[in-house]
Design an enzyme around this catalytic site. Structure first.
Site, PDB file in Angstrom:
ATOM      1  N   GLU A   1     -32.810  14.333  -0.429  1.00 16.97           N
ATOM      2  CA  GLU A   1     -33.921  14.890  -0.662  1.00 16.97           C
ATOM      3  C   GLU A   1     -33.902  16.065  -1.395  1.00 16.97           C
ATOM      4  O   GLU A   1     -34.813  16.192  -2.376  1.00 16.97           O
ATOM      5  CB  GLU A   1     -34.574  15.241   0.713  1.00 16.97           C
ATOM      6  CG  GLU A   1     -34.771  13.946   1.591  1.00 16.97           C
ATOM      7  CD  GLU A   1     -35.238  14.318   3.066  1.00 16.97           C
ATOM      8  OE1 GLU A   1     -35.556  13.539   3.800  1.00 16.97           O
ATOM      9  OE2 GLU A   1     -35.093  15.632   3.264  1.00 16.97           O
TER      10      GLU A   1
ATOM     11  N   THR B   1     -38.884  13.606   3.796  1.00 15.68           N
ATOM     12  CA  THR B   1     -39.038  12.271   4.179  1.00 15.68           C
ATOM     13  C   THR B   1     -39.839  12.413   5.581  1.00 15.68           C
ATOM     14  O   THR B   1     -39.434  13.165   6.269  1.00 15.68           O
ATOM     15  CB  THR B   1     -38.163  11.354   4.078  1.00 15.68           C
ATOM     16  OG1 THR B   1     -37.105  11.542   4.634  1.00 15.68           O
ATOM     17  CG2 THR B   1     -37.696  11.378   2.493  1.00 15.68           C
TER      18      THR B   1
ATOM     19  N   GLU C   1     -38.511  18.120  11.293  1.00 12.77           N
ATOM     20  CA  GLU C   1     -38.243  19.810  10.973  1.00 12.77           C
ATOM     21  C   GLU C   1     -39.588  20.514  10.886  1.00 12.77           C
ATOM     22  O   GLU C   1     -39.704  21.695  11.292  1.00 12.77           O
ATOM     23  CB  GLU C   1     -37.611  19.794   9.846  1.00 12.77           C
ATOM     24  CG  GLU C   1     -36.047  19.458   9.637  1.00 12.77           C
ATOM     25  CD  GLU C   1     -35.948  18.105   9.419  1.00 12.77           C
ATOM     26  OE1 GLU C   1     -34.826  17.525   9.680  1.00 12.77           O
ATOM     27  OE2 GLU C   1     -36.878  17.409   8.944  1.00 12.77           O
TER      28      GLU C   1
ATOM     29  N   ASP D   1     -40.462   5.042   6.100  1.00  8.07           N
ATOM     30  CA  ASP D   1     -40.387   4.140   7.207  1.00  8.07           C
ATOM     31  C   ASP D   1     -41.661   4.055   8.052  1.00  8.07           C
ATOM     32  O   ASP D   1     -42.277   5.349   8.391  1.00  8.07           O
ATOM     33  CB  ASP D   1     -39.125   3.977   8.144  1.00  8.07           C
ATOM     34  CG  ASP D   1     -39.257   5.497   8.791  1.00  8.07           C
ATOM     35  OD1 ASP D   1     -39.529   5.646  10.058  1.00  8.07           O
ATOM     36  OD2 ASP D   1     -38.778   6.472   8.074  1.00  8.07           O
TER      37      ASP D   1
END
Length: 265
Positions: free
Chosen positions: A36, A114, A200, A223
């Site tokens: 990322e 993400t 996070e 997802d």
């Protein structure tokens, strides 16, 4: 960012008043995974700092550089020293957020990464969200008041002009230390009214609130948690393509911030 029910709206207003006299000049970007982080590093031509002020021996990686009129610092927790995988999750993100704020004194934090999304809330693969609120879904303490502490609901720093200008989606973000979702997690996520889930965000929000630094959360969906495919399989399948959407969104956000004060966001 304001803690619900703790009178922190006044604190946020004081923070904005302190910084609103000059445009945002220092941004700390916190990203959990190398996959990322590297597109953002390359986009802004950031360079690794081999002499960071982080404690000796930690795997945390600091990139820095100047873009337009902003000093950009990007930190990711690095690879686990034993297993060699990305140091994802709330513990690593809390530690790097704390150390980075002390070392770099940013005007604003951007947590980019993400996330899983819920089709029941309208999320699809590649969608990018600017979180309105963040909370935990796996800190279950069924004792009065401690239950609220466990959830840790916080409002992200408000950026109505940015949201309107970039036409980003918005929704609540729920954080936990597992990629999958247990029945207990699912019930808590539903109670949090979350559209996206990560590993996070709420931990970073907690540290940012403690140290009085405004923070925003940009999350791109890899997802569909309530979809047909196993989340882990779908996450790995879409990670590379979705990070491109994330990189584009981070670039647009920083371009919008350039030259503006916090109160203009």
């Amino acid at each position: 960012m304001a803690s619900q029910g703790q009178g922190s709206d006044a604190t946020v207003e004081a923070m904005v008043a302190e910084v609103e006299k000059h445009p945002v000049s220092s941004i700390l970007i916190i990203i959990a995974m190398q996959t990322e982080a590297l597109p953002v590093v390359n986009k802004f031509q950031l360079t690794e700092n081999p002499h960071s002020s982080f404690p000796k021996g930690v795997p945390w990686v600091h990139y820095h550089g100047t873009y337009k009129d902003i000093m950009l610092n990007l930190v990711w927790p690095g690879k686990d020293l034993t297993l060699g995988v990305d140091s994802v999750g709330t513990i690593s993100s809390s530690l790097v957020t704390y150390a980075s704020i002390l070392a770099l004194q940013p005007d604003l934090i951007i947590n980019a990464g993400t996330a899983g999304g819920f089709k029941a809330k309208g999320a699809g693969i590649g969608d990018v969200y600017l979180a309105s609120h963040v909370a935990f879904h796996d800190r279950r303490i069924p004792i009065p008041v401690f239950d609220l502490y466990g959830v840790g609901l916080q409002q992200a720093f408000s950026t109505p002009n940015l949201l309107k200008a970039l036409n980003l989606k918005t929704g609540k973000l729920s954080t936990g230390d597992s990629l999958d979702m247990s029945p207990q997690d699912e019930a808590a996520i539903t109670a949090n009214d979350a559209t996206v889930k990560d590993m996070e965000g709420a931990a970073i929000a907690y540290v940012a609130e403690l140290l009085k630094v405004p923070a925003i959360f940009i999350k791109a969906v890899t997802d569909v948690v309530d979809g047909e495919k196993p989340p882990a399989e779908e996450f790995l399948q879409n990670l590379a393509s979705v990070t491109a959407a994330l990189d584009q969104a981070v670039t647009q956000v920083i371009d919008f911030i350039s030259g503006k004060c916090l109160s203009e966001l």
